[in-house]
Design a protein around this motif. Structure first.
Motif, PDB file in Angstrom:
ATOM      1  N   ARG A 152       0.835  -1.196   0.000  1.00 42.04           N
ATOM      2  CA  ARG A 152       0.000   0.000   0.000  1.00 42.04           C
ATOM      3  C   ARG A 152       0.875   1.254   0.000  1.00 42.04           C
ATOM      4  O   ARG A 152       1.988   1.248   0.488  1.00 42.04           O
ATOM      5  N   ARG A 153       0.322   2.336  -0.522  1.00 40.33           N
ATOM      6  CA  ARG A 153       1.067   3.585  -0.602  1.00 40.33           C
ATOM      7  C   ARG A 153       1.419   4.105   0.792  1.00 40.33           C
ATOM      8  O   ARG A 153       0.615   3.994   1.719  1.00 40.33           O
ATOM      9  N   ILE A 154       2.612   4.683   0.902  1.00 41.81           N
ATOM     10  CA  ILE A 154       3.030   5.231   2.187  1.00 41.81           C
ATOM     11  C   ILE A 154       3.808   6.519   1.923  1.00 41.81           C
ATOM     12  O   ILE A 154       4.744   6.539   1.124  1.00 41.81           O
ATOM     13  N   ILE A 155       3.392   7.591   2.581  1.00 43.57           N
ATOM     14  CA  ILE A 155       3.913   8.930   2.326  1.00 43.57           C
ATOM     15  C   ILE A 155       4.687   9.420   3.539  1.00 43.57           C
ATOM     16  O   ILE A 155       4.253   9.262   4.685  1.00 43.57           O
ATOM     17  N   GLU A 156       5.839  10.037   3.299  1.00 41.27           N
ATOM     18  CA  GLU A 156       6.621  10.655   4.370  1.00 41.27           C
ATOM     19  C   GLU A 156       6.090  12.057   4.613  1.00 41.27           C
ATOM     20  O   GLU A 156       5.969  12.859   3.690  1.00 41.27           O
ATOM     21  N   MET A 157       5.786  12.390   5.882  1.00 38.71           N
ATOM     22  CA  MET A 157       5.243  13.697   6.213  1.00 38.71           C
ATOM     23  C   MET A 157       5.720  14.151   7.594  1.00 38.71           C
ATOM     24  O   MET A 157       4.943  14.649   8.398  1.00 38.71           O
ATOM     25  N   GLY A 158       7.021  13.987   7.848  1.00 40.73           N
ATOM     26  CA  GLY A 158       7.554  14.283   9.185  1.00 40.73           C
ATOM     27  C   GLY A 158       8.373  15.552   9.292  1.00 40.73           C
ATOM     28  O   GLY A 158       9.092  15.734  10.283  1.00 40.73           O
ATOM     29  N   SER A 159       8.269  16.449   8.319  1.00 42.08           N
ATOM     30  CA  SER A 159       9.144  17.631   8.310  1.00 42.08           C
ATOM     31  C   SER A 159       9.014  18.483   9.566  1.00 42.08           C
ATOM     32  O   SER A 159       9.982  19.104  10.003  1.00 42.08           O
ATOM     33  N   ARG A 160       7.838  18.538  10.150  1.00 39.26           N
ATOM     34  CA  ARG A 160       7.624  19.400  11.316  1.00 39.26           C
ATOM     35  C   ARG A 160       8.151  18.785  12.611  1.00 39.26           C
ATOM     36  O   ARG A 160       8.041  19.399  13.671  1.00 39.26           O
ATOM     37  N   ARG A 161       8.695  17.599  12.521  1.00 40.99           N
ATOM     38  CA  ARG A 161       9.132  16.900  13.729  1.00 40.99           C
ATOM     39  C   ARG A 161      10.648  16.765  13.828  1.00 40.99           C
ATOM     40  O   ARG A 161      11.147  16.000  14.633  1.00 40.99           O
ATOM     41  N   THR A 162      11.372  17.505  12.963  1.00 41.94           N
ATOM     42  CA  THR A 162      12.826  17.382  12.998  1.00 41.94           C
ATOM     43  C   THR A 162      13.449  18.658  12.457  1.00 41.94           C
ATOM     44  O   THR A 162      12.746  19.584  12.045  1.00 41.94           O
ATOM     45  N   HIS A 163      14.784  18.745  12.483  1.00 38.82           N
ATOM     46  CA  HIS A 163      15.510  19.884  11.949  1.00 38.82           C
ATOM     47  C   HIS A 163      15.211  20.036  10.460  1.00 38.82           C
ATOM     48  O   HIS A 163      14.982  19.049   9.757  1.00 38.82           O
ATOM     49  N   GLU A 164      15.245  21.277   9.957  1.00 38.32           N
ATOM     50  CA  GLU A 164      14.816  21.503   8.579  1.00 38.32           C
ATOM     51  C   GLU A 164      15.669  20.761   7.554  1.00 38.32           C
ATOM     52  O   GLU A 164      15.151  20.258   6.550  1.00 38.32           O
ATOM     53  N   GLU A 165      16.982  20.661   7.770  1.00 39.61           N
ATOM     54  CA  GLU A 165      17.815  19.905   6.830  1.00 39.61           C
ATOM     55  C   GLU A 165      17.670  18.403   7.049  1.00 39.61           C
ATOM     56  O   GLU A 165      17.715  17.623   6.096  1.00 39.61           O
ATOM     57  N   SER A 166      17.490  17.998   8.291  1.00 37.43           N
ATOM     58  CA  SER A 166      17.241  16.580   8.563  1.00 37.43           C
ATOM     59  C   SER A 166      15.957  16.117   7.883  1.00 37.43           C
ATOM     60  O   SER A 166      15.856  14.968   7.442  1.00 37.43           O
ATOM     61  N   ALA A 167      14.985  17.013   7.801  1.00 36.65           N
ATOM     62  CA  ALA A 167      13.709  16.662   7.156  1.00 36.65           C
ATOM     63  C   ALA A 167      13.926  16.302   5.692  1.00 36.65           C
ATOM     64  O   ALA A 167      13.326  15.356   5.175  1.00 36.65           O
ATOM     65  N   VAL A 168      14.788  17.049   5.013  1.00 39.67           N
ATOM     66  CA  VAL A 168      15.045  16.775   3.601  1.00 39.67           C
ATOM     67  C   VAL A 168      15.782  15.444   3.453  1.00 39.67           C
ATOM     68  O   VAL A 168      15.450  14.621   2.588  1.00 39.67           O
ATOM     69  N   GLY A 178      11.478   2.910  -0.161  1.00 41.00           N
ATOM     70  CA  GLY A 178      10.247   2.450  -0.786  1.00 41.00           C
ATOM     71  C   GLY A 178       9.022   3.293  -0.528  1.00 41.00           C
ATOM     72  O   GLY A 178       7.927   2.952  -1.003  1.00 41.00           O
ATOM     73  N   PHE A 179       9.154   4.401   0.243  1.00 38.28           N
ATOM     74  CA  PHE A 179       8.014   5.293   0.401  1.00 38.28           C
ATOM     75  C   PHE A 179       7.604   5.838  -0.971  1.00 38.28           C
ATOM     76  O   PHE A 179       8.441   6.040  -1.854  1.00 38.28           O
ATOM     77  N   THR A 180       6.327   6.102  -1.144  1.00 42.06           N
ATOM     78  CA  THR A 180       5.810   6.552  -2.419  1.00 42.06           C
ATOM     79  C   THR A 180       6.210   7.986  -2.729  1.00 42.06           C
ATOM     80  O   THR A 180       6.447   8.341  -3.889  1.00 42.06           O
ATOM     81  N   ARG A 279     -10.364   6.512  -2.121  1.00 45.07           N
ATOM     82  CA  ARG A 279      -9.394   5.832  -1.254  1.00 45.07           C
ATOM     83  C   ARG A 279      -9.455   6.378   0.166  1.00 45.07           C
ATOM     84  O   ARG A 279      -9.904   7.503   0.398  1.00 45.07           O
ATOM     85  N   ILE A 280      -8.946   5.577   1.094  1.00 45.55           N
ATOM     86  CA  ILE A 280      -8.870   5.977   2.498  1.00 45.55           C
ATOM     87  C   ILE A 280      -7.412   6.029   2.907  1.00 45.55           C
ATOM     88  O   ILE A 280      -6.682   5.042   2.792  1.00 45.55           O
ATOM     89  N   VAL A 281      -6.992   7.204   3.362  1.00 42.82           N
ATOM     90  CA  VAL A 281      -5.625   7.412   3.831  1.00 42.82           C
ATOM     91  C   VAL A 281      -5.684   7.701   5.326  1.00 42.82           C
ATOM     92  O   VAL A 281      -6.521   8.491   5.777  1.00 42.82           O
ATOM     93  N   PRO A 298      -9.522  -1.746   5.650  1.00 43.01           N
ATOM     94  CA  PRO A 298      -9.639  -1.192   4.278  1.00 43.01           C
ATOM     95  C   PRO A 298      -8.924   0.150   4.136  1.00 43.01           C
ATOM     96  O   PRO A 298      -9.534   1.176   3.827  1.00 43.01           O
ATOM     97  N   VAL A 299      -7.627   0.130   4.373  1.00 44.56           N
ATOM     98  CA  VAL A 299      -6.790   1.327   4.278  1.00 44.56           C
ATOM     99  C   VAL A 299      -6.016   1.257   2.962  1.00 44.56           C
ATOM    100  O   VAL A 299      -5.430   0.230   2.629  1.00 44.56           O
ATOM    101  N   ASP A 300      -6.002   2.356   2.226  1.00 42.55           N
ATOM    102  CA  ASP A 300      -5.314   2.390   0.934  1.00 42.55           C
ATOM    103  C   ASP A 300      -3.952   3.058   1.000  1.00 42.55           C
ATOM    104  O   ASP A 300      -3.124   2.879   0.097  1.00 42.55           O
ATOM    105  N   GLY A 301      -3.707   3.840   2.037  1.00 41.81           N
ATOM    106  CA  GLY A 301      -2.435   4.524   2.140  1.00 41.81           C
ATOM    107  C   GLY A 301      -2.203   5.051   3.535  1.00 41.81           C
ATOM    108  O   GLY A 301      -3.142   5.196   4.342  1.00 41.81           O
ATOM    109  N   TYR A 302      -0.945   5.322   3.826  1.00 39.60           N
ATOM    110  CA  TYR A 302      -0.539   5.781   5.157  1.00 39.60           C
ATOM    111  C   TYR A 302       0.294   7.051   5.028  1.00 39.60           C
ATOM    112  O   TYR A 302       1.075   7.206   4.091  1.00 39.60           O
TER     113      TYR A 302
END
Length: 434
Positions: A152-168, A178-180, A279-281, A298-302
């Motif tokens: 299933r699709r999985i998206i990275e969305m943690g930028s607000r939880r770390t240093h700005e360069e670490s986020a990149v 393998g994240f989408t 879809r359900i994310v 019935p989850v299509d993505g995270y």
């Protein structure tokens, strides 16, 4: 201002202390071999994933001491005039071999081998370890999450939880694993990673009604967008979303509560409204264990944030950078619980005819030692990365290394892919060379 492209001051004070002392006593120019490796995997992990190798090479290429850096070192009395003069002309001119990104590693695997003079290799320790430890920790955690997501699709969305360069860097490591895609636009710009995202609860709260928020988003982005439906009442939110966007709505996102139960209810409601293709994310403090627990729902993505950028409990890969050879002579640290094995090393991964990995043979490459003979299904793991201070041409890119990891995980015995604690998925073998 220092040159933002320079990585020279990503170095520790003690490295320059050693450099100054070695320059003074004449040992700085001795030919040496340094290795980066880990003595053990983080608790509960059965394999590691190499991340950040491309960033390491870029950092080594840009490792320069400009006048601003040198003035800072002089002001802080870090090194004498001889040391500062040596740093002014610094260029790494040695050789580097290593495991390519996306490769698996285990305790004792020689992930990175740096050959050069003591002086030019020792000052790279901090920048090499900071990149490899961070990116490999993220890649290892992300790989487990991708396995738990089971396609299933999985998206990275943690930028607000770390240093700005670490986020990149985290977005890049997650994509490698393998994240989408990622919500981080700088990662998209810098590395060509697909970007995606939806609105937050604040956008709904901005509007007088949930309906007006949904109308604004679909008018701007089309009905293929993802609407966040749990700001107020999720049942009402889904009903409003379909009423506004129609049964062709791309997706709904659930960000709170018991997401497994809510996803099941949402699927039933969407189907009853005729939105069978919507879809359900789900998101909200997910890690690999939560994702695995949702496999039957019935989850299509995270969407994964905090646990990803913190390595899901293992924020470092535990790598060290040790001197193992001086002018062809093996040297080793003997401190209790921090022992190292002397001499440069290579690694041969042995496989069954079916492709399943059997063991990782770590063998000496010091003078007088011949490499082992590979079997028909075996392969040598390290590859040349730099020669004479120049990056080797035609190294595999990010997309190549995504595929490398995918194939590597197929070779792991099924027990090694479990999320539970256990022995390393592939044993590391050190032959007796005494």
């Amino acid at each position: 201002m220092t040159d933002p492209g320079s990585t020279a001051l990503f170095t520790d004070h003690y490295e320059l202390t050693m450099l100054a002392s070695a320059l003074r006593d004449g040992t700085a120019e001795r030919e040496c071999v340094f290795e980066a490796f880990t003595r053990r995997l983080p608790d509960g992990r059965r394999y590691g994933v190499v991340g950040g190798m491309e960033r390491v090479l870029e950092a080594v290429e840009n490792f320069r001491f400009g006048e601003a850096e040198l003035r800072s070192l002089s002001r802080e009395q870090v090194g004498d005039e001889e040391t500062l003069a040596w740093l002014r002309d610094y260029r790494f001119r040695g050789d580097i071999d290593g495991y390519p990104e996306g490769e698996l590693f285990f305790p004792g695997s020689p992930l990175l081998t740096v050959r050069g003079t003591f002086a030019e290799a020792v000052v790279l320790e901090t920048v090499i370890l900071s990149i490899l430890n961070h990116d490999s920790a993220i890649a290892g955690a992300a790989s487990r999450m991708v396995s738990a997501a089971n396609g299933r699709r999985i998206i990275e969305m943690g930028s607000r939880r770390t240093h700005e360069e670490s986020a990149v860097a985290a977005a890049r490591a997650a994509y490698l694993a393998g994240f989408t895609g990622t919500s981080n636009l700088q990662a998209g710009l810098r590395y060509g990673i697909p970007t995606t995202g939806t609105s937050a609860h604040s956008f709904t709260l901005l509007h007088d009604t949930e309906r007006s928020a949904f109308e604004a988003q679909t008018e701007a982005l089309g009905t293929g967008t993802t609407l966040l439906v749990d700001t107020y009442d999720i049942t009402t939110g889904i009903e409003t979303a379909i009423d506004v966007a129609g049964t062709g709505l791309g997706a709904v996102r659930i960000d709170s509560g018991d997401v497994g139960v809510l996803a099941r209810q949402a699927r039933e409601q969407l189907d009853s409204l005729g939105a069978t293709g919507t879809r359900i994310v789900v998101s909200g403090d997910l890690d690999e264990y939560a994702i695995a627990a949702l496999r039957a729902e019935p989850v299509d993505g995270y969407g994964v944030g905090t646990s990803l950028v913190t390595g899901s409990g293992a924020p470092t890969a535990g790598m060290v950078y040790k001197l193992v050879e001086v002018e062809g002579r093996p040297v080793a640290k003997r401190s209790s619980h921090k022992e190292s094995r002397g001499g440069g090393k290579g690694a041969l991964r042995r496989h069954k005819s079916t492709g399943t990995a059997l063991e990782e043979l770590v063998y000496p490459t010091s003078p007088g030692h011949a490499p082992p003979q590979p079997g028909p299904h075996d392969r040598f793991v390290p590859i040349p990365l730099m020669r004479g201070g120049q990056r080797v041409e035609d190294l595999p890119g990010l997309e190549d290394n995504r595929q490398r990891l995918r194939h590597a995980l197929v070779s792991v015995p099924w027990e090694g892919l479990k999320l539970s604690a256990g022995e390393p998925a592939i044993p590391t073998v050190f032959p007796d060379v005494s």
